[in-house]
Scaffold this motif. Structure first.
Motif, PDB file in Angstrom:
ATOM      1  N   LYS A   1       0.776  -1.271   0.125  1.00  0.00           N
ATOM      2  CA  LYS A   1       0.036   0.045  -0.078  1.00  0.00           C
ATOM      3  C   LYS A   1       0.993   1.144  -0.020  1.00  0.00           C
ATOM      4  O   LYS A   1       1.819   1.297   0.551  1.00  0.00           O
ATOM      5  CB  LYS A   1      -0.889   0.080   1.266  1.00  0.00           C
ATOM      6  CG  LYS A   1      -2.173  -1.013   1.264  1.00  0.00           C
ATOM      7  CD  LYS A   1      -3.467  -0.765   2.178  1.00  0.00           C
ATOM      8  CE  LYS A   1      -4.279  -1.375   1.872  1.00  0.00           C
ATOM      9  NZ  LYS A   1      -5.613  -1.026   2.858  1.00  0.00           N
TER      10      LYS A   1
ATOM     11  N   LYS B   1       1.346   4.683   1.399  1.00  0.00           N
ATOM     12  CA  LYS B   1       0.831   5.545   2.690  1.00  0.00           C
ATOM     13  C   LYS B   1       0.956   6.957   2.517  1.00  0.00           C
ATOM     14  O   LYS B   1       2.102   7.489   1.964  1.00  0.00           O
ATOM     15  CB  LYS B   1       1.902   5.172   3.753  1.00  0.00           C
ATOM     16  CG  LYS B   1       1.630   3.889   4.285  1.00  0.00           C
ATOM     17  CD  LYS B   1       2.463   3.552   5.287  1.00  0.00           C
ATOM     18  CE  LYS B   1       2.230   1.643   5.899  1.00  0.00           C
ATOM     19  NZ  LYS B   1       2.955   1.484   7.033  1.00  0.00           N
TER      20      LYS B   1
ATOM     21  N   ILE C   1      -3.822   2.399  -1.828  1.00  0.00           N
ATOM     22  CA  ILE C   1      -3.597   3.756  -1.454  1.00  0.00           C
ATOM     23  C   ILE C   1      -4.216   3.672   0.301  1.00  0.00           C
ATOM     24  O   ILE C   1      -5.459   3.341   0.402  1.00  0.00           O
ATOM     25  CB  ILE C   1      -4.112   4.846  -1.747  1.00  0.00           C
ATOM     26  CG1 ILE C   1      -3.394   4.861  -3.386  1.00  0.00           C
ATOM     27  CG2 ILE C   1      -3.897   6.196  -1.348  1.00  0.00           C
ATOM     28  CD1 ILE C   1      -4.070   6.020  -4.457  1.00  0.00           C
ATOM     29  N   GLU C   2      -3.442   4.031   1.249  1.00  0.00           N
ATOM     30  CA  GLU C   2      -3.714   4.223   2.625  1.00  0.00           C
ATOM     31  C   GLU C   2      -3.478   5.538   3.062  1.00  0.00           C
ATOM     32  O   GLU C   2      -2.381   5.992   3.081  1.00  0.00           O
ATOM     33  CB  GLU C   2      -3.084   3.126   3.523  1.00  0.00           C
ATOM     34  CG  GLU C   2      -3.489   3.205   4.932  1.00  0.00           C
ATOM     35  CD  GLU C   2      -2.535   2.216   5.697  1.00  0.00           C
ATOM     36  OE1 GLU C   2      -2.904   2.201   6.953  1.00  0.00           O
ATOM     37  OE2 GLU C   2      -1.963   1.509   5.230  1.00  0.00           O
ATOM     38  N   ILE C   3      -4.645   6.321   3.605  1.00  0.00           N
ATOM     39  CA  ILE C   3      -4.427   7.393   4.262  1.00  0.00           C
ATOM     40  C   ILE C   3      -3.950   7.371   5.709  1.00  0.00           C
ATOM     41  O   ILE C   3      -4.734   6.798   6.524  1.00  0.00           O
ATOM     42  CB  ILE C   3      -5.683   8.399   4.134  1.00  0.00           C
ATOM     43  CG1 ILE C   3      -6.151   8.545   2.618  1.00  0.00           C
ATOM     44  CG2 ILE C   3      -5.221   9.619   4.895  1.00  0.00           C
ATOM     45  CD1 ILE C   3      -7.343   9.017   2.663  1.00  0.00           C
ATOM     46  N   VAL C   4      -2.861   7.729   6.063  1.00  0.00           N
ATOM     47  CA  VAL C   4      -2.251   7.416   7.344  1.00  0.00           C
ATOM     48  C   VAL C   4      -2.452   8.673   8.479  1.00  0.00           C
ATOM     49  O   VAL C   4      -2.225   8.471   9.587  1.00  0.00           O
ATOM     50  CB  VAL C   4      -0.935   7.087   7.290  1.00  0.00           C
ATOM     51  CG1 VAL C   4      -0.727   5.675   6.544  1.00  0.00           C
ATOM     52  CG2 VAL C   4       0.149   8.006   6.768  1.00  0.00           C
TER      53      VAL C   4
ATOM     54  N   GLY D   1     -10.659   6.075  -0.906  1.00  0.00           N
ATOM     55  CA  GLY D   1     -10.933   4.935  -0.267  1.00  0.00           C
ATOM     56  C   GLY D   1     -11.389   3.890  -1.101  1.00  0.00           C
ATOM     57  O   GLY D   1     -11.538   2.628  -0.927  1.00  0.00           O
TER      58      GLY D   1
ATOM     59  N   ARG E   1     -10.818  11.452   1.295  1.00  0.00           N
ATOM     60  CA  ARG E   1     -10.784  10.106   1.455  1.00  0.00           C
ATOM     61  C   ARG E   1     -11.913   9.379   0.928  1.00  0.00           C
ATOM     62  O   ARG E   1     -11.754   7.956   0.711  1.00  0.00           O
ATOM     63  CB  ARG E   1     -11.349  10.122   3.223  1.00  0.00           C
ATOM     64  CG  ARG E   1     -10.309  10.588   4.239  1.00  0.00           C
ATOM     65  CD  ARG E   1     -10.705  10.466   5.629  1.00  0.00           C
ATOM     66  NE  ARG E   1     -11.892  11.004   5.978  1.00  0.00           N
ATOM     67  CZ  ARG E   1     -12.185  12.539   6.308  1.00  0.00           C
ATOM     68  NH1 ARG E   1     -10.921  13.043   6.592  1.00  0.00           N
ATOM     69  NH2 ARG E   1     -13.265  12.839   6.817  1.00  0.00           N
TER      70      ARG E   1
ATOM     71  N   HIS F   1       5.187   9.766  10.834  1.00  0.00           N
ATOM     72  CA  HIS F   1       4.681   8.808  10.021  1.00  0.00           C
ATOM     73  C   HIS F   1       5.522   8.160   8.727  1.00  0.00           C
ATOM     74  O   HIS F   1       6.271   9.260   8.332  1.00  0.00           O
ATOM     75  CB  HIS F   1       3.187   8.867   9.575  1.00  0.00           C
ATOM     76  CG  HIS F   1       2.476   9.174  10.468  1.00  0.00           C
ATOM     77  ND1 HIS F   1       1.624   8.082  11.139  1.00  0.00           N
ATOM     78  CD2 HIS F   1       1.862  10.206  11.288  1.00  0.00           C
ATOM     79  CE1 HIS F   1       0.708   8.479  11.877  1.00  0.00           C
ATOM     80  NE2 HIS F   1       0.870  10.122  12.006  1.00  0.00           N
TER      81      HIS F   1
ATOM     82  N   ASP G   1      -7.745   0.281  -3.295  1.00  0.00           N
ATOM     83  CA  ASP G   1      -7.067  -0.525  -2.276  1.00  0.00           C
ATOM     84  C   ASP G   1      -5.534  -0.530  -2.226  1.00  0.00           C
ATOM     85  O   ASP G   1      -5.013  -0.777  -0.798  1.00  0.00           O
ATOM     86  CB  ASP G   1      -7.142  -1.985  -2.758  1.00  0.00           C
ATOM     87  CG  ASP G   1      -8.868  -2.614  -2.950  1.00  0.00           C
ATOM     88  OD1 ASP G   1      -9.478  -1.883  -2.080  1.00  0.00           O
ATOM     89  OD2 ASP G   1      -9.050  -3.488  -3.568  1.00  0.00           O
TER      90      ASP G   1
END
Length: 216
Positions: free
Chosen positions: A6, A8, A32-35, A27, A23, A51, A30
């Motif tokens: 992913k 981040k 890509i992750e918002i940290v 969303g 978001r 982070h 899959d």
């Protein structure tokens, strides 16, 4: 160009409703992750240190430091930082200043929704991504013809190095990609910049874009 892990990211925008839109949009991806999220530059700088962020997606118009100064400070602390500007401003001056400050990409908030995820993936993979149409040709026709002539005279290796540097690759990555020594690629880079009379990778990318040699 799909990553196996992913990507981040941190969202930096002073409007909560805009971040909420980010978001929702991201969303559905899959990979890509918002940290983390920030509403101003000072907070973004702190969160980038806390982070493990692959890409920061940042607006330019924010209270406090503002986007451009935030980009400069982040890149001063980490020369490998990858920042994508996602701004309502689509004027040439903003694009130029953002890239000069250290951003690796620029797209406008008027662009197609799919462009945001695409731009994030390009930048996470070490490339430069500038939305089509944002880098307008500000050179004269004779200058463009000169660039064509110079690049057509490049050796095969010079052209390969030029193309990869213009995409935003580091000298180390170009050396690895082309199976050449670091010093050899560095020398090619110097020759290429001297021939084109430029000094930065952003200028190389600009030339590649206006000549249609680099597609986003």
């Amino acid at each position: 160009m799909k990553s196996k892990i992913k990507i981040k990211i941190i969202l930096v925008d002073d409007h909560a409703v805009v971040r909420a839109g980010f978001r929702m949009l991201l969303g559905t991806h899959d990979m890509i992750e918002i940290v983390a999220e920030a509403d101003r530059g000072e907070q973004a700088i702190q969160l980038m240190q806390e982070h493990a962020v692959d890409v920061a997606v940042m607006d330019l118009s924010m209270p406090g430091l503002g986007g451009l100064e935030t980009i400069r400070r982040i890149c001063q602390r980490d020369s490998k930082a990858k920042i994508l500007v996602f701004s309502v401003h689509d004027e040439q001056v903003y694009v130029n200043r953002a890239i000069a400050a250290g951003a690796k990409g620029y797209i406008s908030k008027n662009s197609a929704a799919a462009n945001l995820a695409m731009a994030i993936e390009h930048i996470a993979n070490g490339e430069i991504y500038i939305e089509d149409g944002l880098l307008k040709d500000q050179t004269g026709k004779s200058d463009v013809m000169d660039y064509h002539a110079i690049i057509e005279a490049f050796s095969a290796r010079e052209f390969d190095v030029f193309r990869l540097l213009a995409k935003g690759m580091t000298v180390h990555k170009v050396a690895e990609e082309l199976c050449l020594g670091y010093k050899t690629v560095a020398n090619y880079g110097t020759q290429i910049r001297n021939k084109l009379k430029v000094s930065t990778l952003a200028e190389l990318a600009h030339i590649a874009v206006i000549l249609g040699l680099m597609k986003n």
